[in-house]
Structures are given as structure tokens and as C-alpha cells.
Design a protein around this motif. Sequence first.
Motif, mmCIF file in Angstrom:
data_model
loop_
_atom_site.group_PDB
_atom_site.id
_atom_site.type_symbol
_atom_site.label_atom_id
_atom_site.label_comp_id
_atom_site.label_asym_id
_atom_site.label_seq_id
_atom_site.Cartn_x
_atom_site.Cartn_y
_atom_site.Cartn_z
ATOM 1 N N GLU A 251 0.439 -1.445 0.321
ATOM 2 C CA GLU A 251 -0.293 -0.130 -0.121
ATOM 3 C C GLU A 251 0.796 1.009 0.066
ATOM 4 O O GLU A 251 0.842 2.265 -0.625
ATOM 5 C CB GLU A 251 -1.105 0.150 1.057
ATOM 6 N N TYR A 301 -7.723 4.063 2.907
ATOM 7 C CA TYR A 301 -7.602 2.342 1.086
ATOM 8 C C TYR A 301 -8.214 2.420 0.163
ATOM 9 O O TYR A 301 -7.368 2.300 -0.837
ATOM 10 C CB TYR A 301 -8.518 1.595 2.390
ATOM 11 N N GLN A 329 -16.036 -6.616 2.077
ATOM 12 C CA GLN A 329 -15.891 -5.607 1.176
ATOM 13 C C GLN A 329 -16.516 -5.040 -0.627
ATOM 14 O O GLN A 329 -15.837 -4.812 -1.391
ATOM 15 C CB GLN A 329 -14.407 -5.160 0.661
HETATM 16 N N1 ARG Z 1 -5.586 -5.342 3.048
HETATM 17 C C1 ARG Z 1 -7.022 -5.569 2.946
HETATM 18 C C2 ARG Z 1 -7.590 -6.024 4.229
HETATM 19 O O1 ARG Z 1 -6.836 -6.351 5.372
HETATM 20 C C3 ARG Z 1 -6.856 -5.835 1.411
HETATM 21 C C4 ARG Z 1 -6.757 -5.589 0.488
HETATM 22 C C5 ARG Z 1 -7.290 -5.870 -1.023
HETATM 23 N N2 ARG Z 1 -7.109 -5.920 -2.167
HETATM 24 C C6 ARG Z 1 -7.403 -4.489 -2.689
HETATM 25 N N3 ARG Z 1 -6.521 -4.239 -3.764
HETATM 26 N N4 ARG Z 1 -7.639 -3.937 -1.946
HETATM 27 O O2 ARG Z 1 -9.187 -5.374 4.556
#
Ligand code: ARG
Length: 565
Positions: A251, A301, A329
Motif C-alpha cells: 500500500e 483505503y 468489501q
Molecule cells: N489489506 C486489505 C484488508 O486486510 C485487503 C486488500 C484487498 N485488496 C485491495 N486491492 N483492496 O482488508
Amino acid sequence: MQVFKEAIINLLKKEVNGSIELETPPDSKLGDYAFPCFGLAKQLKKSPIEIAKDLASKLKPNKYIKEIKSTGPYVNFFVNESILAELILNNISSGKDDYGKAKKKKERVMIEFSQPNTHKGFHIGHLRNASLGDSLVRIMRFNGYDVVAANYIGDIGAHIAKCIWYYLKFYKNKEPKTNKGEWLGSIYTEASKIVAENEEYKKEIQKIQRKLEDGNKELTELWEKTKEWSMQDFYKIYKELGINFDVFFFESQVEKPGKKIVLDMLKKGIAEKSDGAVIINLEKYGLKVFLLLKSDGTSLYSTKDFALAKKKFDDYKIDKSIYVIGSEQRFHLKQLFKTLEIIGFKQAKKCYHLSYELVMLKEGKMSSRLGNIVLYFELSKKIFEKASKEVEKRHKQWPEKDKEKATKQIAVAAMKFSMLNQDNNKTIVFDINKALDFEGETGPYIQYAHARICSILRKFGKRIDKGFIDKADLSLLKEKEETELIKLLGKFPDVVENAASSYKPSLISRYLLDLSQGFNEFYHIHQILKEREELKNTRILLIDSIRQVLKNGLNLLGIEAPERM
Ligand code: ARG
């Protein structure tokens, strides 16, 4: 199988005008293939039942098709079993580890999976994602796709700031000797408990996040050091599970480019300001308001996901981008993909969210904020202990090294299989005792069927080479159980293809359970090594094929097939 379908279509072509579609009857007792006659009723001015009757009496069996019968509006075809056996068993023994594999395709697909957050614990929900993603990578590759396996580590954001804030407050300069990532995760949980209702703390944390994003030296060093603690834990887990990635995205790497994209949207008037924050209004698509940047200017995010989506296509020249992410999500991804479309990102339609459900314990839902989660390391420790006891019980005399290897093979199989043998859209209620049961619907159960066959083959002793196969008389395989097993073996390539097109490893796990059960039943009823020479050789060839297909299938689930257990 194609040859039989073609044989049937050739027969039908002589009597029927128009396109011919075959179906598979719901029950194999009805036949191996069926031709529905509904479509012909208009043209022939007869009822489908009459048409089926007529056709069944006109069509003559041949080398491939031994019987043709009508049942109601269907013409049912029964294949010649000894030809079937010959084709399938030859395919398997010549294809070996490649039996079931499809031709190379041009498409390049990226599968993003596992994506754990640093400074938090890796729990059994993450295990489901990792098992699922890895299995899909294997299945898609076997189906001829060029697959890039990608991870996306959550190494920045509010949760990191929270963990670091708490660390500085209560644990400054402390560092455990081992399991450092796990320890950080527990700190994160502690922090969450005291922060929940406290506005003062929340402000302090936001300040830390701000400073981190601005590149404050001291904090950045601490962040790098602690991030590495988590990463070392993750690498250890992937190694234990035999899971590999072609690329690790972070990230932190896409934060700045993400902000740029958002600010650009603002400039173009696609995004707007609202109470200082940057948003895009998606209400007309039924997708509410999508928050793109916080009012203090820190990223979210979503901010990073824009840059990531682009980077994947730009740097890896992929045709399709699959996101293996939990169903909670779903809305975020809908908003993301829609916004990508709005900003004119050509490949927005090539992005696909592969959703899966939660892992629960009998006690209820897990959450790392509340601390009622089962960490991967806790689970794997217990599973390894139990598996080791099993191995000890059966093979006291084995060298230590072999015992360790078998323990690992069984333990990993138990974990992965229980994560894969469930439809992606269904919750898993994890039960450690069930996962390891050698008699239940588990990974070890399938491994055990495989090892049992290997043991019979060892006792048999002869090599199963081309000469042996050519000599075997497959017309001897006449028992009901044998025919069913052969047909099941012949279905493997279709199962693999369906698993790829529907992204469902559970189709393969179910298939392997059926094949293992089929073998166990067969072996319970019929003898192998004590039979007369010809029949023995033929049955050896049959079980060797079962062994091969079990191995190939397990491999697609990321599970090893031990020869001794
Ligand atoms: N690290 C994130 C989580 O634990 C998930 C990432 C998923 N991938 C993305 N491209 N948003 O919630």
C-alpha cells in the motif's frame, strides 16, 4: 468425452436436421448422454415423446455406442465401456502429471490474494483467502492461462498508526525475541480496546498517521523496523503452506500515485470537496458517496486502490485482474470499479471481485479489533501436534526426518482442504478435530486413499510402463464399481475446466472426495493382488490411474500427495 459425443452426433445427423446439443442425464442409469427432442416437435409435427421413440428405433449402435434407448422425450445413449476404459486409462497413463491440463491460452491473468495487513495478526480468515487464491493460481495455470500471483500488503494506514501510537505509549524500545509480528498484532488488539470510545486518543493517532505520511524520520524508521517483523511472520506462513507469489505490492507504494489520481479527479470536476474531504457522488448508480481522501489530506483505503488497479495493467500487461477479497468489501469494490470506469480507465470492466465468506468458530465471528480471533500460528501449532501424534502412532520406527515430513504434509492438507471444501459464498465454521479426521471429508482422507494405492503398487512390485499397459486387457473391467470409477476418471478434465471458469476449487475437492470414496468402496468389495494374473494386471492399471488423478487434483488444491502415510 469428445469421441463419444462426436460418435453420437454423427449418428443423429443422419436423422435430424439442425443443431444437435447433447445433455448429461441426471442419473447415469438412464444413459451416458441424452438427446432432448423438444426442439424437433414443431418441425416434425409430433410430440417429443414420439420423436424420441422413433429415433431410438432407427439409430443403430456401433463401435462406440453399445445401446440406444428412449425415455420420455429423450433419446439416451450408453457408451461402449471397454473403449471408454481404453481411451481414458491411456490418456491418464500417457498424460501423467499433465492429465487434465488444457492447451495454452493467450490470456494473462493477475490474481491478487492474501493481502494481510502488517501490524496485525494473520488469522484463519486470512488462511481461507491464501488457500483459495493459491489454489486458483494453480487451477488457472493448469487451464492454460498465464497467471501472475500477486500479494498486496497493507503496510500503511490508520491501523498502523494505531499500533505504533500504542507501542510508543506503552512499549517504547521493547522488542520480543521471537514471533515479533504476532506480538505486534496483540498490541494492535490492546490498542483497539482502549481507543474505541476515546476521542483524544483518536486525535493522537491521526497525528501519527499524518506524520508518517509526511515522512517523519523517527517514525518512519520505527515503521520500517516493525513492518519487517510482520513481514517475517508472513514469509514464514507462506513457506509453511507452500504458497508463492510472483509479485508483492505494498500500500505504501501506491499511496502517492493514488493521491495524484484523486487530485486529478478533483481538478477535472469528476470528484468534489465535501466538508474538506474529497468524494465522488455515485448515487445515480445506487452506489452512494465514495470517500476518496480524508479532510486532513491523508489517504484512505480507496485512494491507493486507484493507483494499484492501474499499476497492475500498466506494469504487467494483463488482460484480466482478479481480486480475491472477502464479501464484506463487496461495496467498496463496486464503488472502485465504477469510479475507474467514470475516469475513463479502459480496463475497468476487466477487474473482477472474487468474493468469499467468513471463517467462523463454533463460538461466533472473529475480529482482530476485539481479539477473539484464532491466529494462524495457534491453529497450525495445534494441527501439527495432532498430525504428529497420528504419524507417531502409525510409524514409530520411521526416521525422524520422514516423520516430520509426513506431519507437515498432513497438517497442511488438513488446514487447506477445510478452507477449500466449501463453496466460496458459504461461511466456514472451523472445527479442528473435523479437519484432521482421516475418515471424514478431509484432505488427509484423500491423501490416505492415495497412499493406500501406492502401498498396493509397491507390493505388486512390477513397473507400470508402456509394455505393461499395452498388454492389459481392459475388457475385463466389467464390474459396476470399475465402470463408475473409469467414468469418474474421465470427468476430471471437465471438472478442472469448470473449477477455473467458476473460480471454484470446491468442485475439485468434492470430486476428489468422490474418487477416494469410489476407490475405497471398490477395494472393500473386490480384490486386486490375489486375483488371477490378467485381471490383477488390469485392476493395477485402474488403481494406478486413480492414484495419478488424485495426485493431480490434490496438486491443484496446493496439497501434497504422500506415498506413505
Ligand atoms: N489489506 C486489505 C484488508 O486486510 C485487503 C486488500 C484487498 N485488496 C485491495 N486491492 N483492496 O482488508
